[in-house]
Design an enzyme around this catalytic site. Structure first.
Site, PDB file in Angstrom:
ATOM      1  N   LYS A 273      68.581  74.302   3.191  1.00 30.67           N
ATOM      2  CA  LYS A 273      67.286  74.132   2.509  1.00 30.67           C
ATOM      3  C   LYS A 273      66.147  74.402   3.491  1.00 30.67           C
ATOM      4  O   LYS A 273      66.168  73.910   4.620  1.00 30.67           O
ATOM      5  CB  LYS A 273      67.178  72.721   1.920  1.00 30.67           C
ATOM      6  CG  LYS A 273      68.148  72.526   0.741  1.00 30.67           C
ATOM      7  CD  LYS A 273      67.935  71.196   0.050  1.00 30.67           C
ATOM      8  CE  LYS A 273      69.008  70.941  -0.968  1.00 30.67           C
ATOM      9  NZ  LYS A 273      68.616  71.148  -2.348  1.00 30.67           N
TER      10      LYS A 273
ATOM     11  N   ARG B 111      92.010  84.543 -12.279  1.00 33.15           N
ATOM     12  CA  ARG B 111      93.333  84.708 -12.887  1.00 33.15           C
ATOM     13  C   ARG B 111      93.234  85.051 -14.379  1.00 33.15           C
ATOM     14  O   ARG B 111      94.015  85.840 -14.888  1.00 33.15           O
ATOM     15  CB  ARG B 111      94.100  83.395 -12.700  1.00 33.15           C
ATOM     16  CG  ARG B 111      95.480  83.426 -13.285  1.00 33.15           C
ATOM     17  CD  ARG B 111      96.318  82.277 -12.816  1.00 33.15           C
ATOM     18  NE  ARG B 111      95.661  80.996 -12.989  1.00 33.15           N
ATOM     19  CZ  ARG B 111      96.310  79.860 -13.215  1.00 33.15           C
ATOM     20  NH1 ARG B 111      97.609  79.847 -13.292  1.00 33.15           N
ATOM     21  NH2 ARG B 111      95.662  78.720 -13.344  1.00 33.15           N
TER      22      ARG B 111
ATOM     23  N   HIS C 287      75.719  65.258   3.113  1.00 33.04           N
ATOM     24  CA  HIS C 287      74.282  65.585   3.090  1.00 33.04           C
ATOM     25  C   HIS C 287      73.426  64.544   3.829  1.00 33.04           C
ATOM     26  O   HIS C 287      72.593  64.887   4.662  1.00 33.04           O
ATOM     27  CB  HIS C 287      73.767  65.704   1.657  1.00 33.04           C
ATOM     28  CG  HIS C 287      74.542  66.658   0.802  1.00 33.04           C
ATOM     29  ND1 HIS C 287      75.064  67.833   1.280  1.00 33.04           N
ATOM     30  CD2 HIS C 287      74.889  66.615  -0.512  1.00 33.04           C
ATOM     31  CE1 HIS C 287      75.685  68.478   0.289  1.00 33.04           C
ATOM     32  NE2 HIS C 287      75.600  67.751  -0.798  1.00 33.04           N
TER      33      HIS C 287
ATOM     34  N   HIS D  84      75.227  72.468   1.750  1.00 29.68           N
ATOM     35  CA  HIS D  84      74.085  73.284   1.334  1.00 29.68           C
ATOM     36  C   HIS D  84      72.745  72.656   1.695  1.00 29.68           C
ATOM     37  O   HIS D  84      71.731  73.338   1.769  1.00 29.68           O
ATOM     38  CB  HIS D  84      74.163  73.654  -0.156  1.00 29.68           C
ATOM     39  CG  HIS D  84      73.794  72.552  -1.095  1.00 29.68           C
ATOM     40  ND1 HIS D  84      74.653  71.553  -1.438  1.00 29.68           N
ATOM     41  CD2 HIS D  84      72.637  72.297  -1.771  1.00 29.68           C
ATOM     42  CE1 HIS D  84      74.047  70.737  -2.294  1.00 29.68           C
ATOM     43  NE2 HIS D  84      72.829  71.153  -2.507  1.00 29.68           N
TER      44      HIS D  84
ATOM     45  N   GLU E 281      68.587  61.574  -7.698  1.00 34.99           N
ATOM     46  CA  GLU E 281      68.778  62.563  -8.766  1.00 34.99           C
ATOM     47  C   GLU E 281      68.515  61.916 -10.119  1.00 34.99           C
ATOM     48  O   GLU E 281      68.828  60.742 -10.313  1.00 34.99           O
ATOM     49  CB  GLU E 281      70.214  63.081  -8.755  1.00 34.99           C
ATOM     50  CG  GLU E 281      70.608  63.790  -7.485  1.00 34.99           C
ATOM     51  CD  GLU E 281      72.013  64.357  -7.594  1.00 34.99           C
ATOM     52  OE1 GLU E 281      72.141  65.466  -8.117  1.00 34.99           O
ATOM     53  OE2 GLU E 281      72.971  63.678  -7.182  1.00 34.99           O
TER      54      GLU E 281
ATOM     55  N   ASP F 158      96.825  85.407  -9.140  1.00 30.39           N
ATOM     56  CA  ASP F 158      97.218  84.031  -9.410  1.00 30.39           C
ATOM     57  C   ASP F 158      97.348  83.337  -8.053  1.00 30.39           C
ATOM     58  O   ASP F 158      98.220  83.689  -7.255  1.00 30.39           O
ATOM     59  CB  ASP F 158      98.555  84.058 -10.173  1.00 30.39           C
ATOM     60  CG  ASP F 158      99.045  82.655 -10.469  1.00 30.39           C
ATOM     61  OD1 ASP F 158      98.444  81.694  -9.937  1.00 30.39           O
ATOM     62  OD2 ASP F 158     100.023  82.539 -11.230  1.00 30.39           O
ATOM     63  N   LEU F 159      96.470  82.387  -7.802  1.00 31.54           N
ATOM     64  CA  LEU F 159      96.441  81.789  -6.460  1.00 31.54           C
ATOM     65  C   LEU F 159      97.735  81.059  -6.145  1.00 31.54           C
ATOM     66  O   LEU F 159      98.071  80.829  -4.986  1.00 31.54           O
ATOM     67  CB  LEU F 159      95.253  80.827  -6.331  1.00 31.54           C
ATOM     68  CG  LEU F 159      93.876  81.473  -6.509  1.00 31.54           C
ATOM     69  CD1 LEU F 159      92.783  80.449  -6.315  1.00 31.54           C
ATOM     70  CD2 LEU F 159      93.699  82.622  -5.533  1.00 31.54           C
TER      71      LEU F 159
ATOM     72  N   LYS G 219      82.500  71.993   0.197  1.00 36.02           N
ATOM     73  CA  LYS G 219      82.821  70.581   0.132  1.00 36.02           C
ATOM     74  C   LYS G 219      83.361  70.246  -1.256  1.00 36.02           C
ATOM     75  O   LYS G 219      83.039  70.990  -2.190  1.00 36.02           O
ATOM     76  CB  LYS G 219      81.599  69.734   0.486  1.00 36.02           C
ATOM     77  CG  LYS G 219      80.529  69.688  -0.608  1.00 36.02           C
ATOM     78  CD  LYS G 219      79.397  68.819  -0.224  1.00 36.02           C
ATOM     79  CE  LYS G 219      79.490  67.438  -0.801  1.00 36.02           C
ATOM     80  NZ  LYS G 219      79.231  67.355  -2.257  1.00 36.02           N
TER      81      LYS G 219
ATOM     82  N   LYS H 179      72.590  58.733  -8.713  1.00 33.82           N
ATOM     83  CA  LYS H 179      72.425  59.552  -9.914  1.00 33.82           C
ATOM     84  C   LYS H 179      71.702  58.712 -10.969  1.00 33.82           C
ATOM     85  O   LYS H 179      71.754  57.490 -10.942  1.00 33.82           O
ATOM     86  CB  LYS H 179      73.782  59.997 -10.433  1.00 33.82           C
ATOM     87  CG  LYS H 179      74.501  60.903  -9.424  1.00 33.82           C
ATOM     88  CD  LYS H 179      75.398  61.898 -10.102  1.00 33.82           C
ATOM     89  CE  LYS H 179      76.078  62.822  -9.103  1.00 33.82           C
ATOM     90  NZ  LYS H 179      75.302  64.023  -8.788  1.00 33.82           N
TER      91      LYS H 179
END
Ligand code: BG6
Length: 487
Positions: A179, A48, A237, A175, A213, A91-92, A145, A337
């Site tokens: 892998k 946009r 995942h 995703h 992570e 413009d969505l 997701k 994390k």
């Protein structure tokens, strides 16, 4: 791989983070490799706040180019990649703008793919707007997701999208399924007669799946604080990895054979009852600490995170699968994390020998173990006992190693590249079917509800550690511990 599948790839969220870091770099890689994308294939970016195609290409040069090809950009390939890119200023929020989109794509070739790299609140309005101008016909739609916040909201999205697109037109991305090592897990299990007979309760004592992570929530504090690790990583995942580890051999690799078997696992997960939750689920939140010598802040002080937030950044679970193959075998899942290392791996702990003719050292832990590492490097390592050289029969743990990057020096493919090529070529096996997604939400939701009802804050852990001590205590009760090796 040569292809003649021509395509028009319409990218909603064309200036978003995902387009910048993953989607456009993956399409470039496929283009650069040659033969993977039909020459006539086009990318139509939708945004946009960009005036026209030349301004968009400027944005791509500035923001996408730094994310492609770690070993330097092939300038000729980059220049020819840019010729694939068209632009539509839309413009969505304005359904009338979709007439412009229809006009922009009407003469472009091949199968149409609509990739919604936007927030989930836009999925349904975009699908409806596409349908209003007939663009849903014979098209494929890719949904990123998170698809919903819980079972109800995910059903609401799936119902509404399902009125416009048939299930076989819908590609729900996880995703992790793209892998390379996840593909290899299928090859290991179903391409070798060696492992499959041992892959069951009689021989397996426990299984661990870790996705750890080092990064914190980065610039996504706002999103993450309303999401948490259970929704962000476990519902998708981790449960997808679990279902691939535990599924029965499919009769073929076609999309529904694989997805039917994964679904059976998800439906066989033992529900976690409110009475048990304290024993089988640990939630934590990172405090400040040190990672690779750098001081990092506490989650609660990250931008976008609410003061006194009780969102979890770490989850550990003991999961059971109620079927003949796995009854009684604990599956320990963990993700977090700001942990001590970035690693994703699956550890299959086999049972010790029933009787040791070789003395007590033959019963030692650490042998009889298969470790499938997904990242940072892809390896499969089989730990066994061997005799130490010299006098006497002293045993030590040794390992057989398969390091894929040394074995196959070329041809590694990023997850997004594989998945985007699958969408363009109409291969659904690595995408999540609606019933799988529902089964995963159904299992996860009581945990979310119980955590909410109990109102207990998550357990603190210092950044740079392996999470709250309670996660280790949970395994100690089963006479085992998390595998935490240095990279
Ligand atoms: C995403 C999560 O799905 O996966 C992120 O939303 C997470 O929070 C990411 O960081 C991890 O993916 P990878 O491929 O880097 O392990």
């Amino acid at each position: 791989m040569q292809t003649d599948s021509s395509f028009t790839f319409v990218l909603f969220g064309g200036t978003g983070d995902l387009s910048m870091r993953k989607i456009l770099p993956a399409l470039f890689e496929a283009h650069r490799a040659g033969g993977m994308l039909a020459d006539s294939g086009k990318i139509v970016a939708v945004a946009r706040h960009v005036a026209d195609r030349s301004e968009y290409l400027q944005w791509v040069n500035e923001h996408v180019k730094p994310h492609v090809s770690k070993n330097g950009v092939d300038e000729a390939a980059w220049a020819s990649f840019l010729t694939r890119i068209e632009f539509a200023k839309i413009d969505l929020g304005n359904p009338d703008d979709f007439v412009l989109l229809r006009d922009a794509v009407k003469d472009l070739p091949g199968i149409r793919v609509f990739y919604l790299a936007t927030g989930p609140s836009l999925f349904v309005p975009i699908c409806r707007a596409l349908a209003s101008v007939g663009l849903n016909e014979n098209a494929r739609i890719v949904l990123e997701k998170p698809l919903g916040y819980d079972l109800k909201s995910s059903n609401a999205i799936n119902d509404a999208v399902g009125e416009i697109f048939a299930e076989e037109q819908i590609y729900r991305i996880d995703h992790y399924l793209g892998k390379e090592p996840v593909q290899n897990l299928l090859a290991l299990r179903f391409g070798n007669a060696l492992f499959e007979p041992l892959w069951r309760r009689e021989w397996v004592e426990s299984i661990q799946i870790t996705i750890a992570e080092e990064l914190g929530v980065e610039a996504r504090g706002d999103f993450y604080d309303n999401t948490g690790a259970l929704r962000d990583m476990v519902q998708n995942h981790l449960l997808q990895l679990l279902s691939i580890v535990a599924m029965e051999p499919p009769h073929s690799m076609d999309s529904d054979s694989v997805r039917d078997e994964k679904l059976r696992v998800l439906r066989a997960l033992k529900p976690i009852s409110p009475l048990d939750i304290g024993k089988v689920a640990v939630r934590g939140q990172y405090h400040s600490g040190v990672i690779r010598g750098n001081a990092v802040p506490a989650y609660a002080t990250e931008p976008g995170v609410k003061q006194n937030s009780t969102t979890e950044t770490f989850v550990a679970l003991k999961v059971e699968i109620e079927n003949w193959r796995w009854a009684g075998v604990p599956f320990f899942l963990r993700t977090g994390k700001r942990l001590a290392d970035r690693v994703a791996e699956i550890v299959v702990n086999f049972r010790p020998v029933p009787h040791s003719a070789l003395g007590a050292s033959a019963l030692r832990a650490g042998a009889n173990r298969l470790v499938i590492r997904l990242q940072p490097n892809e390896t499969i390592r089989l730990y066994c006992l061997a005799k130490q050289p010299g006098e006497g029969m002293n045993l030590a743990s040794v390992h057989l190693d398969l390091a894929f990057d040394q074995f196959f020096r070329e041809g590694q493919m990023e997850a997004y590249q594989r998945l985007l090529l699958d969408v363009i070529n109409g291969r659904l096996a690595l995408f999540v079917r609606r019933d799988e997604q529902e089964a995963a939400w159904r299992w996860v939701e009581p945990i979310l509800n119980e955590w909410k009802a109990s109102n207990k804050p998550p357990k603190p852990y210092a950044s740079g550690t392996w999470g709250p001590a309670a996660a280790s205590a949970m395994l100690a009760q089963h006479g085992t511990c998390w595998l935490e090796e240095e990279n």
